[in-house]
Design an enzyme around this catalytic site. Structure first.
Site, mmCIF file in Angstrom:
data_model
loop_
_atom_site.group_PDB
_atom_site.id
_atom_site.type_symbol
_atom_site.label_atom_id
_atom_site.label_comp_id
_atom_site.label_asym_id
_atom_site.label_seq_id
_atom_site.Cartn_x
_atom_site.Cartn_y
_atom_site.Cartn_z
ATOM 1 C CB CYS A 2 12.126 102.089 54.932
ATOM 2 S SG CYS A 2 11.769 100.478 54.484
ATOM 3 N NE ARG A 27 16.819 105.906 56.198
ATOM 4 C CZ ARG A 27 17.280 105.999 57.349
ATOM 5 N NH1 ARG A 27 18.388 106.673 57.673
ATOM 6 N NH2 ARG A 27 16.793 106.306 58.465
ATOM 7 C CD1 TRP A 75 17.140 96.362 53.264
ATOM 8 C CD2 TRP A 75 16.475 95.885 55.431
ATOM 9 N NE1 TRP A 75 17.886 95.142 53.537
ATOM 10 C CE2 TRP A 75 17.056 95.128 55.192
ATOM 11 C CE3 TRP A 75 15.394 95.641 56.957
ATOM 12 C CZ2 TRP A 75 17.540 94.143 56.260
ATOM 13 C CZ3 TRP A 75 15.747 95.139 57.313
ATOM 14 C CH2 TRP A 75 16.276 93.315 57.132
ATOM 15 C CG ASN A 101 12.303 104.324 58.978
ATOM 16 O OD1 ASN A 101 12.999 102.645 58.228
ATOM 17 N ND2 ASN A 101 13.593 104.568 58.993
ATOM 18 N N GLY A 102 10.406 101.791 59.705
ATOM 19 C CA GLY A 102 10.353 101.190 60.690
ATOM 20 C C GLY A 102 9.401 99.495 61.403
ATOM 21 C CD GLU A 489 35.558 96.516 58.762
ATOM 22 O OE1 GLU A 489 34.651 95.473 59.751
ATOM 23 O OE2 GLU A 489 35.218 97.533 57.469
ATOM 24 C CE LYS A 493 33.536 96.293 55.093
ATOM 25 N NZ LYS A 493 33.272 96.953 56.416
ATOM 26 C CD GLU A 496 29.239 95.037 54.970
ATOM 27 O OE1 GLU A 496 30.214 95.455 54.844
ATOM 28 O OE2 GLU A 496 28.423 95.508 55.461
ATOM 29 C CG HIS A 512 42.921 76.672 70.557
ATOM 30 N ND1 HIS A 512 43.785 75.857 70.994
ATOM 31 C CD2 HIS A 512 43.747 77.113 70.709
ATOM 32 C CE1 HIS A 512 44.584 76.137 71.491
ATOM 33 N NE2 HIS A 512 44.914 77.203 71.268
ATOM 34 C CE LYS A 611 27.013 103.974 54.804
ATOM 35 N NZ LYS A 611 28.239 102.960 54.672
HETATM 36 O O1 M6R Z 1 26.000 103.362 61.083
HETATM 37 P P1 M6R Z 1 26.755 102.131 61.900
HETATM 38 O O2 M6R Z 1 27.854 102.146 62.407
HETATM 39 O O3 M6R Z 1 25.713 102.124 63.762
HETATM 40 O O4 M6R Z 1 26.521 100.572 61.194
HETATM 41 C C1 M6R Z 1 26.824 99.690 62.679
HETATM 42 C C2 M6R Z 1 26.728 98.251 61.500
HETATM 43 O O5 M6R Z 1 25.264 98.004 60.700
HETATM 44 C C3 M6R Z 1 27.682 98.669 60.652
HETATM 45 O O6 M6R Z 1 28.630 98.565 60.151
HETATM 46 C C4 M6R Z 1 27.849 97.410 59.068
HETATM 47 O O7 M6R Z 1 27.843 96.169 59.447
HETATM 48 C C5 M6R Z 1 27.952 97.697 58.081
HETATM 49 N N1 M6R Z 1 27.427 97.267 56.515
HETATM 50 C C6 M6R Z 1 29.755 97.603 57.727
HETATM 51 O O8 M6R Z 1 30.407 97.009 56.285
#
Ligand code: M6R
Length: 616
Positions: A2, A27, A75, A101-102, A489, A493, A496, A512, A611
């Site tokens: 948020c 956010r 969020w 926010n929280g 990674e 991607k 997500e 395995h 984010k």
């Molecule tokens: O801001 P941060 O690097 O601490 O965030 C960690 C994860 O939330 C962040 O990397 C998340 O996995 C991304 N959406 C990946 O693309």
């Protein structure tokens, strides 16, 4: 997550609040809302499900006057995304409006107790409990808003950044934070004030900012200096910092999405990240953090890396670099697991916290725990002035500029670059890297931005490849050594932004178990850019081919062998093994991007994500 924004001053608040919400939309974007106030008028609240743009449509033609206001982009944690659950929330009498926010962890017990006192609740959020509690305290003790907020927050368990306005005290905003970020901007001669979850909504108007610390409450009154107290009602001297932001990097330019722009920004970002640190003429790396905290880093007996998501993947690469070149044992932990694991950690331990946003709640809590136990904290952060940057004992910014796309791209390569510089610099001081290898890597690092530029030329080829995977249900990503974290990674991607199930594995682990999944419908991305492990990876690719998996291979330029086996091949320039992640990651980012675009999905703001993950 948020985002919250607030304004009190001489201008109309609404345009400032809306512009601020747009900057904070990364956010969370489940709903948005605004509360406006001006002397002699009612408190007006407008809120709408979905993005800030929906809120703008809703308010067309409505009374938007007022020089005081608070706003929120959500969020969802407690309660589905809906108009009724959107912030600001009003108190029972409609006198108070609050944004938050929280997470309020003890909201359930508080709600029951307030219900018994006659309060009714409209939403299913934890936040509504807080605004009702503040009103209850105001009534019970006939107290002013700042005191009611302080007394209420002492009854709250959880994390918060809040802002509250009161119809009966219209020239005031009270705001507070604990474990969620909050910045106060101070205009000239205390004539106007801004609050926000980060500096971006404020920086257009003032560079004078105060980052609140945990447990601090700020009272903003028209024309007066701000007053900061803590939860014990002790006065705190606000530390005013000068904050400048480069908004050029927050524009999409000619790119259709931030994510694509950020992928293409990477050569420049890595140059920025290495500037002043990689001295090519002297063939040396100079890190001021290492000069300032030489003993802690160079004499480390053990390193623990804590992070989440993409930053955790960068940490896995960091482990290999630090162990290879510094000969220091390294553990890489998910911050969310570390914080509840009763870790064996203490004085003499070095903890490296990696975070793009610098606000990830789990990473921040893991840092606090490690600090309490006496560990030395080194931060690798992108967002300047963020909570993690400030909580670390020392650190290094990655300097890749604001990352707006929710899927992290340039922050990952920036983090890997800093981890490489750090490992080489520590290794050299410890004498654990031979001078020739050091020189070789330093020289090659300087070539990486141009080599990424070359990889980016494959964009159209990758777009072409992506066409056939729009309907894929699953993907497997395989890599070995330095490229195993790259496989993780790449899979993250894709998950997500394209909502396709994807898993990353160390290539040799396939046999395995996961090899049972391979059939003609299974696309398998194989990363074979590591020269030392190339023959082994070729064998793994053969095993997939034998089971009719569809192979998309990332190979070194000029490769012949894999070309004959794979269905699709993407070449990247040759480089040293330890630097291959910086190149092999790029095609995986582009592949995920193009698949998501083909599926017509919101690449920059994928569903259910935000984010900056400021809740645990
Ligand atoms: O801001 P941060 O690097 O601490 O965030 C960690 C994860 O939330 C962040 O990397 C998340 O996995 C991304 N959406 C990946 O693309």
């Amino acid at each position: 997550m948020c985002g919250i924004v607030g304004y009190l001053g001489k201008r109309e608040a609404f345009p400032i609040l809306i512009a601020g919400l747009k900057r904070l939309e990364y956010r969370g974007y489940d709903s948005a809302g605004v509360a406006l106030l001006s002397s002699g008028k009612d408190l007006r609240v407008y809120k709408e499900k979905g993005k800030v743009a929906n809120l703008e449509q809703l308010v067309a033609g409505r009374d938007l006057s007022g020089t005081i206001g608070i706003a929120h982009t959500r969020w969802a944690t407690h309660g589905e995304p809906s108009e009724v659950n959107a912030h600001p929330h009003l108190s029972q009498s409609g006198r108070l409006a609050l944004v938050h926010n929280g997470i309020i962890e003890n909201y359930s017990a508080l709600r029951e107790s307030l219900r018994e006192k006659g309060f009714t609740f409209r939403s299913s959020t934890d936040t509504e409990v807080l605004v009702q509690l503040i009103e209850y305290i105001q009534q019970k003790y006939s107290t002013d808003l700042p005191s009611a907020v302080r007394i209420s927050l002492n009854k709250i368990v959880g994390a918060y950044a809040i802002a509250v306005i009161d119809r009966e005290e219209p020239d005031m905003i009270v705001a507070a934070r604990k474990s969620s970020p909050l910045v106060v901007g101070i205009g000239e001669d205390n004539k106007e004030f801004f609050i926000a979850s980060d500096a971006s909504p404020i920086a257009d108007y003032t560079s004078q900012m105060v980052y609140l610390d945990d447990g601090e409450i700020v009272t903003i009154r028209r024309g007066k200096p701000i007053q900061v107290i803590n939860l014990n009602n002790e006065t705190i001297d606000p530390k005013i910092e000068q904050v400048e932001m480069d908004f050029g990097k927050m524009q999409k330019g000619d790119f259709p999405h931030f994510m694509l722009k950020e992928i293409f920004d990477q050569p420049d970002c890595i140059e920025d990240c290495m500037r002043g640190r990689l001295l090519t003429s002297k063939k040396r790396i100079v890190l001021s953090a290492l000069q300032l905290h030489h003993k802690e880093l160079v004499e480390a007996k053990r390193i623990t890396i804590i992070s989440c998501g993409t930053s955790w993947h960068a940490g896995l690469i960091g482990k290999q670099l630090l162990e290879s070149y510094c000969r220091i044992p390294v553990n890489v932990e998910y911050a969310s697991e570390f914080r509840y694991s009763n870790p064996v950690i203490g004085k003499g331990d070095v903890v490296i916290a990696i975070s793009q946003s610098g606000e990830t709640a789990d990473t921040l809590a893991a840092i606090q725990l490690a600090k309490e136990k006496g560990a030395y904290i080194f931060g690798i952060v992108n967002a300047v002035g963020s909570s993690i940057a400030r909580a670390a004992s020392m650190g290094t910014y990655i300097h890749v500029g604001p990352e707006i796309g929710v899927a992290s791209t340039k922050a990952f390569t920036g983090q890997v670059t800093v981890l490489t510089l750090l490992s080489l610099a520590i290794g050299r001081e410890r004498g654990t890297i031979d001078p020739e290898t050091y020189q070789q890597i330093v020289t090659e690092l300087a070539n990486i931005p141009d080599k990424i530029r070359k990889v980016l030329k494959s964009n159209e080829h990758i777009e072409e490849i992506s066409k056939m995977f729009t309907y894929a249900k699953n993907f497997i990503y395989l890599g070995r050594g330095y490229n195993y974290p790259v496989a993780l990674e790449g899979a993250l991607k894709l998950k997500e932004i394209s909502y396709i199930h994807a898993e990353g594995y160390p290539a040799a682990e396939m046999k395995h178990g996961p090899i049972a999944l391979i059939d003609a419908d299974m696309p398998v991305v194989c990363i074979a850019t590591d020269k030392t492990l190339y023959p082994k990876t070729v064998s793994n690719i053969q095993e997939i081919k034998a089971r009719h998996g569809h192979i998309i291979a990332i190979v070194p330029e000029g490769d012949v062998t894999i070309h004959k086996i794979a269905d699709d091949v993407i070449e990247v320039p040759e480089t040293l093994t330890c630097l291959t992640p910086l190149l092999s990651t790029i095609p995986l980012q582009l592949l995920a991007y193009h698949i998501a675009v083909r599926k017509d999905l919101n690449v920059d703001q994928p569903r259910n994500l935000a984010k900056s993950v400021t809740v645990e």
